[in-house]
Design a protein around this motif. Structure first.
Motif, PDB file in Angstrom:
ATOM      1  N   PRO A 289      37.835  39.264  32.871  1.00 27.86           N
ATOM      2  CA  PRO A 289      38.981  38.276  33.518  1.00 27.86           C
ATOM      3  C   PRO A 289      38.167  36.870  34.511  1.00 27.86           C
ATOM      4  O   PRO A 289      37.879  36.932  35.103  1.00 27.86           O
ATOM      5  CB  PRO A 289      39.305  39.433  34.257  1.00 27.86           C
ATOM      6  CG  PRO A 289      39.710  40.530  33.037  1.00 27.86           C
ATOM      7  CD  PRO A 289      38.056  40.120  32.901  1.00 27.86           C
ATOM      8  N   SER A 290      39.628  36.075  34.390  1.00 30.14           N
ATOM      9  CA  SER A 290      38.888  34.658  35.470  1.00 30.14           C
ATOM     10  C   SER A 290      38.874  35.205  37.157  1.00 30.14           C
ATOM     11  O   SER A 290      37.750  35.172  37.109  1.00 30.14           O
ATOM     12  CB  SER A 290      40.027  33.853  34.898  1.00 30.14           C
ATOM     13  OG  SER A 290      41.079  34.204  35.490  1.00 30.14           O
ATOM     14  N   GLU A 291      39.914  36.228  37.609  1.00 28.96           N
ATOM     15  CA  GLU A 291      39.736  36.955  38.729  1.00 28.96           C
ATOM     16  C   GLU A 291      38.825  37.843  38.839  1.00 28.96           C
ATOM     17  O   GLU A 291      37.963  37.825  40.198  1.00 28.96           O
ATOM     18  CB  GLU A 291      41.064  37.191  38.804  1.00 28.96           C
ATOM     19  CG  GLU A 291      40.963  39.424  38.166  1.00 28.96           C
ATOM     20  CD  GLU A 291      42.135  38.564  36.865  1.00 28.96           C
ATOM     21  OE1 GLU A 291      42.506  39.498  36.290  1.00 28.96           O
ATOM     22  OE2 GLU A 291      41.987  37.649  35.890  1.00 28.96           O
ATOM     23  N   LEU A 292      37.922  38.060  37.683  1.00 29.67           N
ATOM     24  CA  LEU A 292      36.541  39.477  37.891  1.00 29.67           C
ATOM     25  C   LEU A 292      35.331  37.796  37.758  1.00 29.67           C
ATOM     26  O   LEU A 292      34.229  38.548  37.899  1.00 29.67           O
ATOM     27  CB  LEU A 292      36.715  40.246  37.449  1.00 29.67           C
ATOM     28  CG  LEU A 292      37.223  40.930  37.353  1.00 29.67           C
ATOM     29  CD1 LEU A 292      37.694  42.275  36.991  1.00 29.67           C
ATOM     30  CD2 LEU A 292      37.332  41.378  39.203  1.00 29.67           C
ATOM     31  N   ALA A 293      35.953  36.904  37.633  1.00 31.47           N
ATOM     32  CA  ALA A 293      34.468  36.396  36.633  1.00 31.47           C
ATOM     33  C   ALA A 293      33.046  35.730  37.550  1.00 31.47           C
ATOM     34  O   ALA A 293      32.532  35.100  36.855  1.00 31.47           O
ATOM     35  CB  ALA A 293      34.874  34.561  35.701  1.00 31.47           C
ATOM     36  N   ASP A 294      33.152  35.993  39.162  1.00 25.41           N
ATOM     37  CA  ASP A 294      32.646  35.296  40.123  1.00 25.41           C
ATOM     38  C   ASP A 294      31.609  36.188  40.390  1.00 25.41           C
ATOM     39  O   ASP A 294      30.835  35.989  40.806  1.00 25.41           O
ATOM     40  CB  ASP A 294      33.227  34.657  40.834  1.00 25.41           C
ATOM     41  CG  ASP A 294      33.998  35.797  41.677  1.00 25.41           C
ATOM     42  OD1 ASP A 294      34.612  36.425  40.807  1.00 25.41           O
ATOM     43  OD2 ASP A 294      34.398  35.845  43.117  1.00 25.41           O
ATOM     44  N   ARG A 295      31.629  37.463  40.109  1.00 21.86           N
ATOM     45  CA  ARG A 295      31.182  38.272  39.207  1.00 21.86           C
ATOM     46  C   ARG A 295      30.030  39.168  38.097  1.00 21.86           C
ATOM     47  O   ARG A 295      29.703  39.418  38.639  1.00 21.86           O
ATOM     48  CB  ARG A 295      31.647  40.085  40.207  1.00 21.86           C
ATOM     49  CG  ARG A 295      31.654  39.817  42.234  1.00 21.86           C
ATOM     50  CD  ARG A 295      30.606  40.005  42.724  1.00 21.86           C
ATOM     51  NE  ARG A 295      29.871  40.992  41.892  1.00 21.86           N
ATOM     52  CZ  ARG A 295      29.994  42.649  42.705  1.00 21.86           C
ATOM     53  NH1 ARG A 295      30.811  42.497  44.089  1.00 21.86           N
ATOM     54  NH2 ARG A 295      29.546  43.129  42.255  1.00 21.86           N
ATOM     55  N   LEU A 296      31.280  38.973  37.187  1.00 24.15           N
ATOM     56  CA  LEU A 296      30.952  39.733  36.011  1.00 24.15           C
ATOM     57  C   LEU A 296      30.342  38.155  34.834  1.00 24.15           C
ATOM     58  O   LEU A 296      31.275  37.178  35.273  1.00 24.15           O
ATOM     59  CB  LEU A 296      31.652  40.545  35.470  1.00 24.15           C
ATOM     60  CG  LEU A 296      31.885  41.961  36.620  1.00 24.15           C
ATOM     61  CD1 LEU A 296      33.330  42.943  35.695  1.00 24.15           C
ATOM     62  CD2 LEU A 296      30.976  42.609  36.507  1.00 24.15           C
ATOM     63  N   GLU A 297      29.761  38.527  33.735  1.00 18.47           N
ATOM     64  CA  GLU A 297      29.858  38.040  32.885  1.00 18.47           C
ATOM     65  C   GLU A 297      29.332  38.806  31.729  1.00 18.47           C
ATOM     66  O   GLU A 297      28.851  39.868  31.892  1.00 18.47           O
ATOM     67  CB  GLU A 297      28.040  37.348  33.258  1.00 18.47           C
ATOM     68  CG  GLU A 297      27.682  36.278  31.842  1.00 18.47           C
ATOM     69  CD  GLU A 297      26.115  35.870  31.963  1.00 18.47           C
ATOM     70  OE1 GLU A 297      25.919  35.075  30.867  1.00 18.47           O
ATOM     71  OE2 GLU A 297      25.634  36.440  32.747  1.00 18.47           O
ATOM     72  N   ALA A 298      29.913  37.593  30.912  1.00 17.97           N
ATOM     73  CA  ALA A 298      30.179  38.361  29.388  1.00 17.97           C
ATOM     74  C   ALA A 298      28.973  38.293  29.157  1.00 17.97           C
ATOM     75  O   ALA A 298      28.977  37.114  28.572  1.00 17.97           O
ATOM     76  CB  ALA A 298      31.569  38.140  28.640  1.00 17.97           C
ATOM     77  N   LEU A 299      28.242  40.074  28.031  1.00 16.09           N
ATOM     78  CA  LEU A 299      27.456  39.774  27.457  1.00 16.09           C
ATOM     79  C   LEU A 299      27.163  39.451  25.668  1.00 16.09           C
ATOM     80  O   LEU A 299      26.995  38.537  25.173  1.00 16.09           O
ATOM     81  CB  LEU A 299      26.282  41.010  27.637  1.00 16.09           C
ATOM     82  CG  LEU A 299      25.750  40.839  28.973  1.00 16.09           C
ATOM     83  CD1 LEU A 299      24.712  42.107  29.562  1.00 16.09           C
ATOM     84  CD2 LEU A 299      25.148  39.535  29.829  1.00 16.09           C
TER      85      LEU A 299
END
Length: 451
Positions: A289-299
């Motif tokens: 989700p865009s709101e979590l993209a600063d912390r998480l990257e989809a593998l």
């Protein structure tokens, strides 16, 4: 570990149909035999070859050496990624010798067809009906482009479903060949119930008798037995429940052609229910989700489907309060797994969202996941938050018939990530480009071809 598998198509030997001897000419018996078998494959499958399919013979020692070399060539990063994603999801312990597992992967066949080389390989002397099976794969490839079809599958679930159709179709060809050669009869005289039961039983034995994690025998345990019944039902109308053909003979083989053109099976549940499944529920996430993209990257992302969901839960079968995992997995309505990397800690986490027939089934999945992870809620914390047996944090939550399970994600991110997964962010008919093949496709590429 045990050298693990005879070629699953040999379930036919469990039936009353006897095996046959090869035949050939006087000048070049081998060439004459292959030419005759190629012609017979055309006749039983009712397709014609567009070009010759080369046949080579190799020894088991050569195949084992190739397998060992191929396993040694797998990048360490790929093995680590497999352990960090599907291993963490619960399919196998993190200390599993994955390179050793892949070193055994070619010990499952008497022969195979390679869509890449467009050729058949035989391991030593094999029976004629085995070669018929491989020639049918050659016909499938020349008419329907096996490699292209498999490459187009986006999920492990879809990949296994297509491979079941391919194997079931080839098994129909070899069964018809045996009926004609040994019994001077055709498929209208076949004991469908006997063969379907034998094929199913062989797949179950593969799961019971092998020490490999079930994930690595997903294809042989599923594609042959269930693929045969699916194709038998598609062609003749016969099934385990109603073994008498429901369609007039001679059967219309264009129905089989359609499985590789305009009626390609999309899920393992479609195979298991003989096209009787409900519409698949879109659930879960394909991207962060865009709101979590600063912390998480989809593998990566995947859909497990009914069969891989069953294999995930199978070690819990018969556990107190859980019951029959096969029956529970049959309530699958849809799922999506997302694997993420924490940009700050570099930790890999899993997000699995799933939908089931009803709240009771979802409650069974919720309980099973707590046991799968050996997890327990943390005292004084949100009851959805727990710690797995391996020390990693888990979040397992059910809302009506939906379940979301997170593992090894930062505690502060878990509520928002679970909320996003429940929101079913997948767009209708979305075709997300994959960074890498689905798990089932990747595992299949460790094998030499289609056995």
């Amino acid at each position: 570990m045990r050298r693990f598998l005879r070629r699953p198509a040999l379930v036919l030997s469990l039936s009353s149909i006897p095996l046959i001897a090869g035949c050939g000419g006087e000048d070049d018996p081998e060439a004459s035999r292959f030419a005759w078998l190629a012609t017979r494959a055309e006749e039983v499958r009712e397709l014609s070859f567009e070009r010759e399919v080369p046949v080579r013979t190799v020894t088991r020692a050569e195949v084992d050496a190739e397998a060992e070399q191929a396993a040694g060539a797998i990048e360490e990063d790929d093995l680590a990624a497999l352990a960090a994603t599907y291993g963490r999801l619960g399919y196998f312990p993190p200390d599993t010798d994955l390179r050793g597992v892949f070193g055994q992967s070619r010990d499952l066949a008497a022969a195979w067809y390679s869509p890449n080389d467009k050729s058949i390989s035989l391991i030593g002397e094999v029976d004629d009906y085995v070669i018929i099976h491989e020639y049918v794969h050659g016909l499938q490839d020349q008419h329907f482009d096996i490699g292209g079809l498999l490459d187009d599958t986006l999920t492990s679930d879809a990949h296994l479903a297509l491979r079941a159709a391919l194997e079931g179709d080839a098994m129909l060809g070899e069964v018809r060949f045996l009926m004609q050669e040994e019994n001077d009869a055709d498929l209208d005289q076949l004991n469908w119930g006997l063969l379907i039961d034998a094929a199913r039983a062989a797949g179950e034995r593969i799961l019971e008798e092998n020490e490999l994690p079930a994930l690595f025998i997903d294809y042989p345990s599923f594609a042959y037995g269930f693929g045969f019944e699916y194709c038998a039902h598609n062609l003749s109308g016969a099934s385990a429940a109603l073994p008498a053909p429901g369609r007039p003979f001679p059967f219309d083989w264009s129905r089989q052609d359609a499985l590789f053109t305009d009626r390609i099976p999309a899920t393992t549940q479609q195979i298991l229910t003989l096209d009787g499944q409900d519409p698949v529920v879109r659930v879960g996430l394909e991207e962060v989700p865009s709101e979590l993209a600063d912390r998480l990257e989809a593998l990566d992302w995947d859909s497990l489907g009914e069969w891989l969901s069953y294999l995930l839960l199978r070690p819990l079968d018969g556990a107190p309060s859980l019951g029959d995992m096969r029956a529970l997995a049959a309530t699958w309505d849809g799922d999506r797994a997302l694997f993420v990397r924490d940009r700050q800690t570099d930790a890999t986490g899993t997000v699995w969202a799933s939908a089931w027939d009803d709240p009771a089934a979802a409650a069974g999945i919720e309980a099973a996941l707590w046991q799968l992870y050996g997890g327990a809620a943390i005292d004084g914390s949100d009851p959805r938050l727990g710690r797995a047996e391996d020390g990693e944090l888990v979040w397992i939550e059910r809302r009506e018939e939906h379940v979301v399970a997170l593992k090894n994600v930062d505690e502060a991110l878990m509520p928002a990530l679970a909320e996003a997964a429940f929101a079913s962010g997948i767009k209708p008919m979305r075709l997300t480009l994959r960074k890498r093949p689905s798990l089932a496709a990747w595992l299949s590429r460790r094998l030499p071809g289609l056995p």
